[in-house]
Design a protein around this motif. Sequence first.
Motif, PDB file in Angstrom:
ATOM      1  N   LEU A 192       9.925  -0.889  16.616  1.00  0.00           N
ATOM      2  CA  LEU A 192       9.813  -0.775  15.163  1.00  0.00           C
ATOM      3  C   LEU A 192      10.199  -2.078  14.481  1.00  0.00           C
ATOM      4  N   ILE A 193       9.350  -2.474  13.519  1.00  0.00           N
ATOM      5  CA  ILE A 193       9.698  -3.521  12.553  1.00  0.00           C
ATOM      6  C   ILE A 193       9.558  -2.924  11.164  1.00  0.00           C
ATOM      7  N   LYS A 194      10.596  -3.027  10.360  1.00  0.00           N
ATOM      8  CA  LYS A 194      10.517  -2.631   8.948  1.00  0.00           C
ATOM      9  C   LYS A 194      10.398  -3.900   8.111  1.00  0.00           C
ATOM     10  N   ARG A 195       9.391  -3.918   7.254  1.00  0.00           N
ATOM     11  CA  ARG A 195       9.196  -5.074   6.393  1.00  0.00           C
ATOM     12  C   ARG A 195       9.368  -4.666   4.929  1.00  0.00           C
ATOM     13  N   LYS A 196      10.284  -5.338   4.236  1.00  0.00           N
ATOM     14  CA  LYS A 196      10.479  -5.097   2.807  1.00  0.00           C
ATOM     15  C   LYS A 196       9.491  -5.975   2.067  1.00  0.00           C
ATOM     16  N   GLN A 197       8.421  -5.339   1.555  1.00  0.00           N
ATOM     17  CA  GLN A 197       7.274  -6.114   1.089  1.00  0.00           C
ATOM     18  C   GLN A 197       6.441  -5.281   0.121  1.00  0.00           C
ATOM     19  N   LEU A 198       5.902  -5.925  -0.897  1.00  0.00           N
ATOM     20  CA  LEU A 198       4.930  -5.282  -1.767  1.00  0.00           C
ATOM     21  C   LEU A 198       3.605  -5.179  -1.024  1.00  0.00           C
ATOM     22  N   PHE A 199       2.850  -4.135  -1.299  1.00  0.00           N
ATOM     23  CA  PHE A 199       1.609  -3.904  -0.555  1.00  0.00           C
ATOM     24  C   PHE A 199       0.584  -5.019  -0.793  1.00  0.00           C
ATOM     25  N   ASN A 200       0.599  -5.595  -1.994  1.00  0.00           N
ATOM     26  CA  ASN A 200      -0.376  -6.652  -2.270  1.00  0.00           C
ATOM     27  C   ASN A 200      -0.006  -7.986  -1.626  1.00  0.00           C
ATOM     28  N   GLU A 201       1.141  -8.020  -0.930  1.00  0.00           N
ATOM     29  CA  GLU A 201       1.561  -9.220  -0.209  1.00  0.00           C
ATOM     30  C   GLU A 201       1.181  -9.158   1.275  1.00  0.00           C
ATOM     31  N   ILE A 202       0.578  -8.057   1.698  1.00  0.00           N
ATOM     32  CA  ILE A 202       0.206  -7.897   3.108  1.00  0.00           C
ATOM     33  C   ILE A 202      -1.000  -8.771   3.427  1.00  0.00           C
ATOM     34  N   ASN A 203      -0.882  -9.571   4.471  1.00  0.00           N
ATOM     35  CA  ASN A 203      -1.982 -10.464   4.860  1.00  0.00           C
ATOM     36  C   ASN A 203      -2.207 -10.486   6.373  1.00  0.00           C
ATOM     37  N   ASP A 204      -1.944  -9.376   7.046  1.00  0.00           N
ATOM     38  CA  ASP A 204      -2.158  -9.288   8.492  1.00  0.00           C
ATOM     39  C   ASP A 204      -3.657  -9.307   8.788  1.00  0.00           C
ATOM     40  N   LYS A 205      -4.023  -9.866   9.935  1.00  0.00           N
ATOM     41  CA  LYS A 205      -5.429  -9.975  10.314  1.00  0.00           C
ATOM     42  C   LYS A 205      -5.646  -9.419  11.721  1.00  0.00           C
ATOM     43  N   ASN A 206      -6.478  -8.387  11.837  1.00  0.00           N
ATOM     44  CA  ASN A 206      -6.919  -7.862  13.134  1.00  0.00           C
ATOM     45  C   ASN A 206      -5.760  -7.561  14.083  1.00  0.00           C
ATOM     46  N   ILE A 207      -4.765  -6.857  13.573  1.00  0.00           N
ATOM     47  CA  ILE A 207      -3.564  -6.577  14.368  1.00  0.00           C
ATOM     48  C   ILE A 207      -3.440  -5.098  14.744  1.00  0.00           C
ATOM     49  N   PHE A 208      -3.802  -4.211  13.824  1.00  0.00           N
ATOM     50  CA  PHE A 208      -3.437  -2.803  13.980  1.00  0.00           C
ATOM     51  C   PHE A 208      -4.604  -1.927  14.434  1.00  0.00           C
ATOM     52  N   ASN A 209      -4.271  -0.922  15.242  1.00  0.00           N
ATOM     53  CA  ASN A 209      -5.244   0.087  15.655  1.00  0.00           C
ATOM     54  C   ASN A 209      -5.312   1.241  14.673  1.00  0.00           C
ATOM     55  N   LEU A 210      -4.210   1.480  13.963  1.00  0.00           N
ATOM     56  CA  LEU A 210      -4.091   2.668  13.123  1.00  0.00           C
ATOM     57  C   LEU A 210      -3.217   2.359  11.917  1.00  0.00           C
ATOM     58  N   ILE A 211      -3.649   2.829  10.754  1.00  0.00           N
ATOM     59  CA  ILE A 211      -2.853   2.706   9.528  1.00  0.00           C
ATOM     60  C   ILE A 211      -2.563   4.088   8.979  1.00  0.00           C
ATOM     61  N   TYR A 212      -1.294   4.370   8.750  1.00  0.00           N
ATOM     62  CA  TYR A 212      -0.875   5.543   7.987  1.00  0.00           C
ATOM     63  C   TYR A 212      -0.762   5.093   6.527  1.00  0.00           C
ATOM     64  N   PHE A 213      -1.685   5.511   5.685  1.00  0.00           N
ATOM     65  CA  PHE A 213      -1.621   5.097   4.279  1.00  0.00           C
ATOM     66  C   PHE A 213      -0.946   6.219   3.495  1.00  0.00           C
ATOM     67  N   ASP A 214       0.357   6.038   3.213  1.00  0.00           N
ATOM     68  CA  ASP A 214       1.187   7.107   2.642  1.00  0.00           C
ATOM     69  C   ASP A 214       1.900   6.629   1.388  1.00  0.00           C
ATOM     70  N   ALA A 215       1.194   5.893   0.554  1.00  0.00           N
ATOM     71  CA  ALA A 215       1.757   5.433  -0.716  1.00  0.00           C
ATOM     72  C   ALA A 215       1.873   6.597  -1.698  1.00  0.00           C
ATOM     73  N   PHE A 216       2.661   6.407  -2.745  1.00  0.00           N
ATOM     74  CA  PHE A 216       2.691   7.393  -3.826  1.00  0.00           C
ATOM     75  C   PHE A 216       1.287   7.585  -4.372  1.00  0.00           C
ATOM     76  N   GLY A 217       1.009   8.768  -4.908  1.00  0.00           N
ATOM     77  CA  GLY A 217      -0.337   9.125  -5.324  1.00  0.00           C
ATOM     78  C   GLY A 217      -0.927   8.231  -6.404  1.00  0.00           C
ATOM     79  N   ALA A 218      -2.251   8.215  -6.436  1.00  0.00           N
ATOM     80  CA  ALA A 218      -2.967   7.387  -7.407  1.00  0.00           C
ATOM     81  C   ALA A 218      -2.700   7.823  -8.845  1.00  0.00           C
ATOM     82  N   ARG A 219      -2.286   9.052  -9.042  1.00  0.00           N
ATOM     83  CA  ARG A 219      -1.977   9.523 -10.395  1.00  0.00           C
ATOM     84  C   ARG A 219      -0.831   8.733 -11.008  1.00  0.00           C
ATOM     85  N   VAL A 220       0.170   8.375 -10.175  1.00  0.00           N
ATOM     86  CA  VAL A 220       1.345   7.671 -10.701  1.00  0.00           C
ATOM     87  C   VAL A 220       1.337   6.179 -10.379  1.00  0.00           C
ATOM     88  N   GLN A 221       0.658   5.776  -9.298  1.00  0.00           N
ATOM     89  CA  GLN A 221       0.579   4.353  -8.957  1.00  0.00           C
ATOM     90  C   GLN A 221      -0.852   3.988  -8.555  1.00  0.00           C
TER      91      GLN A 221
END
Length: 220
Positions: free
Chosen positions: A131-160
């Motif tokens: 495990l690596i925990k990164r304290k980071q805003l989502f718009n600062e993510i710039n990873d390239k071709n690294i991940f097999n799977l993304i869990y996208f679990d942000a707060f809902g679009a209604r509030v953010q």
Amino acid sequence: MKREIIITSDGSSTIHLPDWDEQYHSKHGAIQEAKHVFIKNGLSLFSKQHISILEIGFGTGLNSFITFLEAPKTGLVIDYVGIEAYPVALDEIEKLNYVSQLNAITFNSIFKQIHQQKWEEKHRISKSFSLIKRKQLFNEINDKNIFNLIYFDAFGARVQPELWTEEIFKKMYNALKPNGVLVTYSAKGSVRRALQTVGFLVEKLPGPPGKREMLRAIKK
């Protein structure tokens, strides 16, 4: 902002934000939602290999803990990266009942370790899970071709709504390896269209309890 620990319909807890009328997990069942969206329709696509997972919205650590528990059952070796801009306080974590609700008392120290470990450093939790925990805003993510799977679990679009844009999903697309998968509890039309616009092949799937549909997107 006021924060409350509440019990969801399956007996598991979550954090409720009254000012937003929003929860970290579904009020219809925090554990049920996590298992249905991220394990059944995401992690279960992989077996007996080494994979990398990116979680958008590390939050309470529920998704990472369940993934840790599932890894040995599937023969997977998992490198897990959790992104969180505003970490949950440890005194709140201590009030969450995930360990008991998952019948995982023998791994209580692991759940604590997940939250107490230092940010920005890779930690080997077990033979099958790091495990690596990164304290980071989502718009600062710039990873390239690294991940097999993304869990996208942000707060809902209604509030953010700014977390569910083409800009953010383009970053997700870039972060995935070819044929990588993104799963999310959301099924909003605007979310589906944004995913499709940046290049994902998107499918609707039956949702968790209390929600009719969810989305799975594949980088083709």
